[in-house]
Design a protein around this motif. Structure first.
Motif, PDB file in Angstrom:
ATOM      1  N   GLY A 129     -35.915  10.415 -21.311  1.00  0.00           N
ATOM      2  CA  GLY A 129     -35.909   9.870 -22.683  1.00  0.00           C
ATOM      3  C   GLY A 129     -36.458  10.791 -23.820  1.00  0.00           C
ATOM      4  O   GLY A 129     -36.457  11.967 -23.463  1.00  0.00           O
ATOM      5  N   ASP A 130     -36.456  10.020 -24.799  1.00  0.00           N
ATOM      6  CA  ASP A 130     -36.640  10.961 -26.026  1.00  0.00           C
ATOM      7  C   ASP A 130     -38.003  11.731 -25.974  1.00  0.00           C
ATOM      8  O   ASP A 130     -37.888  12.761 -26.396  1.00  0.00           O
ATOM      9  CB  ASP A 130     -36.596  10.174 -27.346  1.00  0.00           C
ATOM     10  N   GLU A 132     -39.412  12.849 -23.449  1.00  0.00           N
ATOM     11  CA  GLU A 132     -39.357  13.825 -22.452  1.00  0.00           C
ATOM     12  C   GLU A 132     -38.686  15.167 -23.180  1.00  0.00           C
ATOM     13  O   GLU A 132     -38.794  16.460 -23.044  1.00  0.00           O
ATOM     14  CB  GLU A 132     -38.782  13.495 -21.219  1.00  0.00           C
ATOM     15  N   CYS A 133     -37.440  14.651 -23.783  1.00  0.00           N
ATOM     16  CA  CYS A 133     -36.624  15.623 -24.496  1.00  0.00           C
ATOM     17  C   CYS A 133     -37.378  16.455 -25.504  1.00  0.00           C
ATOM     18  O   CYS A 133     -37.242  17.509 -25.768  1.00  0.00           O
ATOM     19  CB  CYS A 133     -35.298  15.001 -24.869  1.00  0.00           C
ATOM     20  N   ARG A 134     -37.979  15.698 -26.249  1.00  0.00           N
ATOM     21  CA  ARG A 134     -38.762  16.177 -27.318  1.00  0.00           C
ATOM     22  C   ARG A 134     -39.888  17.364 -26.796  1.00  0.00           C
ATOM     23  O   ARG A 134     -40.256  18.300 -27.467  1.00  0.00           O
ATOM     24  CB  ARG A 134     -39.682  15.238 -28.155  1.00  0.00           C
ATOM     25  N   ARG A 135     -40.467  16.971 -25.785  1.00  0.00           N
ATOM     26  CA  ARG A 135     -41.607  17.720 -25.307  1.00  0.00           C
ATOM     27  C   ARG A 135     -40.916  19.057 -24.898  1.00  0.00           C
ATOM     28  O   ARG A 135     -41.445  20.204 -25.054  1.00  0.00           O
ATOM     29  CB  ARG A 135     -42.306  17.019 -24.033  1.00  0.00           C
ATOM     30  N   TYR A 136     -39.743  19.032 -24.058  1.00  0.00           N
ATOM     31  CA  TYR A 136     -38.841  20.350 -23.569  1.00  0.00           C
ATOM     32  C   TYR A 136     -38.670  21.024 -24.996  1.00  0.00           C
ATOM     33  O   TYR A 136     -38.886  22.448 -24.794  1.00  0.00           O
ATOM     34  CB  TYR A 136     -37.831  19.831 -23.094  1.00  0.00           C
ATOM     35  N   MET A 260     -29.745  17.970 -33.307  1.00  0.00           N
ATOM     36  CA  MET A 260     -28.794  18.908 -33.056  1.00  0.00           C
ATOM     37  C   MET A 260     -28.530  19.125 -31.601  1.00  0.00           C
ATOM     38  O   MET A 260     -27.385  19.346 -31.024  1.00  0.00           O
ATOM     39  CB  MET A 260     -28.597  20.047 -34.038  1.00  0.00           C
ATOM     40  N   VAL A 261     -29.755  19.473 -30.765  1.00  0.00           N
ATOM     41  CA  VAL A 261     -30.014  19.819 -29.434  1.00  0.00           C
ATOM     42  C   VAL A 261     -30.298  18.611 -28.402  1.00  0.00           C
ATOM     43  O   VAL A 261     -30.200  18.933 -27.420  1.00  0.00           O
ATOM     44  CB  VAL A 261     -30.325  21.260 -29.243  1.00  0.00           C
ATOM     45  N   ARG A 262     -30.728  17.564 -28.918  1.00  0.00           N
ATOM     46  CA  ARG A 262     -31.229  16.587 -28.050  1.00  0.00           C
ATOM     47  C   ARG A 262     -30.218  16.138 -26.950  1.00  0.00           C
ATOM     48  O   ARG A 262     -30.771  15.911 -25.741  1.00  0.00           O
ATOM     49  CB  ARG A 262     -31.423  15.209 -28.977  1.00  0.00           C
ATOM     50  N   GLU A 263     -29.182  16.053 -27.164  1.00  0.00           N
ATOM     51  CA  GLU A 263     -28.031  15.455 -26.167  1.00  0.00           C
ATOM     52  C   GLU A 263     -27.808  16.482 -25.105  1.00  0.00           C
ATOM     53  O   GLU A 263     -27.779  16.423 -24.071  1.00  0.00           O
ATOM     54  CB  GLU A 263     -26.580  15.185 -26.857  1.00  0.00           C
ATOM     55  N   ARG A 264     -27.914  17.904 -25.591  1.00  0.00           N
ATOM     56  CA  ARG A 264     -27.586  18.892 -24.399  1.00  0.00           C
ATOM     57  C   ARG A 264     -29.213  18.979 -23.669  1.00  0.00           C
ATOM     58  O   ARG A 264     -28.981  19.407 -22.703  1.00  0.00           O
ATOM     59  CB  ARG A 264     -27.541  20.292 -25.174  1.00  0.00           C
ATOM     60  N   ILE A 265     -30.270  18.866 -24.263  1.00  0.00           N
ATOM     61  CA  ILE A 265     -31.324  18.888 -23.551  1.00  0.00           C
ATOM     62  C   ILE A 265     -31.582  17.608 -22.622  1.00  0.00           C
ATOM     63  O   ILE A 265     -31.640  17.808 -21.390  1.00  0.00           O
ATOM     64  CB  ILE A 265     -32.708  18.502 -24.475  1.00  0.00           C
ATOM     65  N   ALA A 266     -31.040  16.454 -22.748  1.00  0.00           N
ATOM     66  CA  ALA A 266     -31.304  15.338 -22.071  1.00  0.00           C
ATOM     67  C   ALA A 266     -30.167  15.569 -21.076  1.00  0.00           C
ATOM     68  O   ALA A 266     -30.454  15.440 -19.773  1.00  0.00           O
ATOM     69  CB  ALA A 266     -30.527  13.974 -23.012  1.00  0.00           C
ATOM     70  N   ASP A 267     -29.109  16.214 -21.342  1.00  0.00           N
ATOM     71  CA  ASP A 267     -27.992  16.712 -20.108  1.00  0.00           C
ATOM     72  C   ASP A 267     -28.494  17.285 -19.160  1.00  0.00           C
ATOM     73  O   ASP A 267     -28.238  17.248 -18.006  1.00  0.00           O
ATOM     74  CB  ASP A 267     -26.717  17.094 -20.655  1.00  0.00           C
ATOM     75  N   MET A 268     -29.256  18.489 -19.598  1.00  0.00           N
ATOM     76  CA  MET A 268     -29.751  19.408 -18.662  1.00  0.00           C
ATOM     77  C   MET A 268     -30.962  18.739 -17.846  1.00  0.00           C
ATOM     78  O   MET A 268     -30.882  19.123 -16.642  1.00  0.00           O
ATOM     79  CB  MET A 268     -30.327  20.493 -19.458  1.00  0.00           C
ATOM     80  N   LEU A 269     -31.776  17.548 -18.416  1.00  0.00           N
ATOM     81  CA  LEU A 269     -32.798  17.350 -17.843  1.00  0.00           C
ATOM     82  C   LEU A 269     -32.413  16.260 -16.833  1.00  0.00           C
ATOM     83  O   LEU A 269     -32.766  15.918 -15.818  1.00  0.00           O
ATOM     84  CB  LEU A 269     -33.836  16.645 -18.775  1.00  0.00           C
ATOM     85  N   ASP A 270     -31.201  15.542 -17.325  1.00  0.00           N
ATOM     86  CA  ASP A 270     -30.639  14.556 -16.175  1.00  0.00           C
ATOM     87  C   ASP A 270     -29.910  15.234 -14.935  1.00  0.00           C
ATOM     88  O   ASP A 270     -30.121  14.873 -13.955  1.00  0.00           O
ATOM     89  CB  ASP A 270     -29.712  13.693 -16.799  1.00  0.00           C
ATOM     90  N   ALA A 271     -29.341  16.287 -15.349  1.00  0.00           N
ATOM     91  CA  ALA A 271     -29.006  17.355 -13.894  1.00  0.00           C
ATOM     92  C   ALA A 271     -30.166  17.632 -13.337  1.00  0.00           C
ATOM     93  O   ALA A 271     -29.833  17.812 -11.890  1.00  0.00           O
ATOM     94  CB  ALA A 271     -28.012  18.521 -14.620  1.00  0.00           C
TER      95      ALA A 271
END
Length: 303
Positions: A129-130, A132-136, A260-271
């Protein structure tokens, strides 16, 4: 093919980048299969009564480079045991799947397709979620910075031999050029076109924008000391020759905005979440199975 500018250090490591979703192993490569080590002297590998043939393990070893033959053998055996375990579960559940192509155009085997279909059906990790992505993002800001760049030009004077006299002559020429051009950018460009032995001579000696670490160390160190828009009064020696340096400008790195990087972070955390969930699923299957010869550790994940 154009010649690589001599000032570039091709042995320098690339700048660090954000981890992608495909950093796990299992993509092939490894030692020449003709040089496989002989099977270590331990018992057979059996999964619910089905033996993993030693020949199959020997073939699989090429995908599991290791410091010694026994470790490589065990990792290959474990990977095939996991594969067999998943195939058995897919057959039990009646799961089937058609082969697909990956990004490189390589088509899955039928067994790979079945394993993928099983995991897609049975493994359902939570999406990042947003929050978690923001925390990372906040905890790893250094990973989301653009590199510092140096806009650099140089004049390369090569030694006409390997002896001290040749190097001394090249140094005298480089010092004379540096003295004559001073801080005149136009004079520097003209001297680069006339005297530089680097392929960049026809570009007025320009190397473009260079990241820290891409230049040979001695040149990088001298460059760091130059103010913007100046020419180094002292030529710098490298293994390629003597360099007269000009630093046009230094471009500071900046932190990329979260959006700008939120989608990449989400992809990494999902993987990452998928890999953990798949490992747990496999470990649960292993706990219920009768496996001999290898230990399937949930920390290892899907082989």
């Amino acid at each position: 093919m154009s010649r690589q500018p001599d000032i570039i250090d091709v042995s320098a490591p690339p700048a660090p980048v954000m981890p992608s979703a495909c950093e796990s192993g299992g993509c092939g490569g490894g030692p020449d299969p003709r040089l496989r080590p002989a099977p270590p002297s331990f018992g057979g590998v059996i999964v619910n009564g089905v033996e993993i043939e030693p020949e199959a393990i020997a073939q699989e070893i090429q995908h599991h480079p290791a410091p010694d033959g026994e470790t490589a053998w065990m990792e290959a055996a474990r990977a095939l045991a996991v594969r067999e375990l998943l195939l058995q579960e897919a057959r039990r559940l009646g799961v089937d799947g058609g082969p697909e192509e990956d990004e490189s155009g390589r088509t899955e085997t039928d067994e790979d397709a079945v394993v993928r279909a099983l995991l897609e059906r049975e493994v359902a990790p939570a999406k990042a979620g947003d929050e978690e992505c923001r925390r990372y993002y906040d905890g790893h800001l250094d990973r989301f910075r653009t590199p510092e760049l140096f806009e650099v030009s140089h004049i390369l004077i090569e030694a006409q031999g390997d002896d001290d006299a040749a190097w001394a002559a090249a140094e005298r020429e480089a010092r004379l050029i540096a003295q004559e051009i001073g801080d005149d950018a136009d004079a520097f460009a003209a001297a680069a076109r006339e005297f530089s032995k680097c392929p960049t001579a026809h570009q007025n000696g320009s190397l473009g924008q260079i990241r820290r670490g891409e230049l040979v160390p001695d040149v990088q160190e001298a460059l760091e000391a130059l103010p913007e828009g100046t020419i180094g009064p002292e030529p710098v020696r490298s293994r390629f020759g003597w360099h007269v340096l000009r630093l046009e400008r230094r471009i500071e790195g900046r932190t990329l905005p979260y959006d700008m990087v939120r989608e990449r972070i989400a992809d990494m955390l999902d993987a990452r979440s998928w890999a953990v969930s798949a490992a747990r699923y496999t470990a649960e299957l292993a706990n219920r199975a009768d496996i001999e010869g290898v230990l399937i550790d949930p920390a290892i994940g899907i082989a």
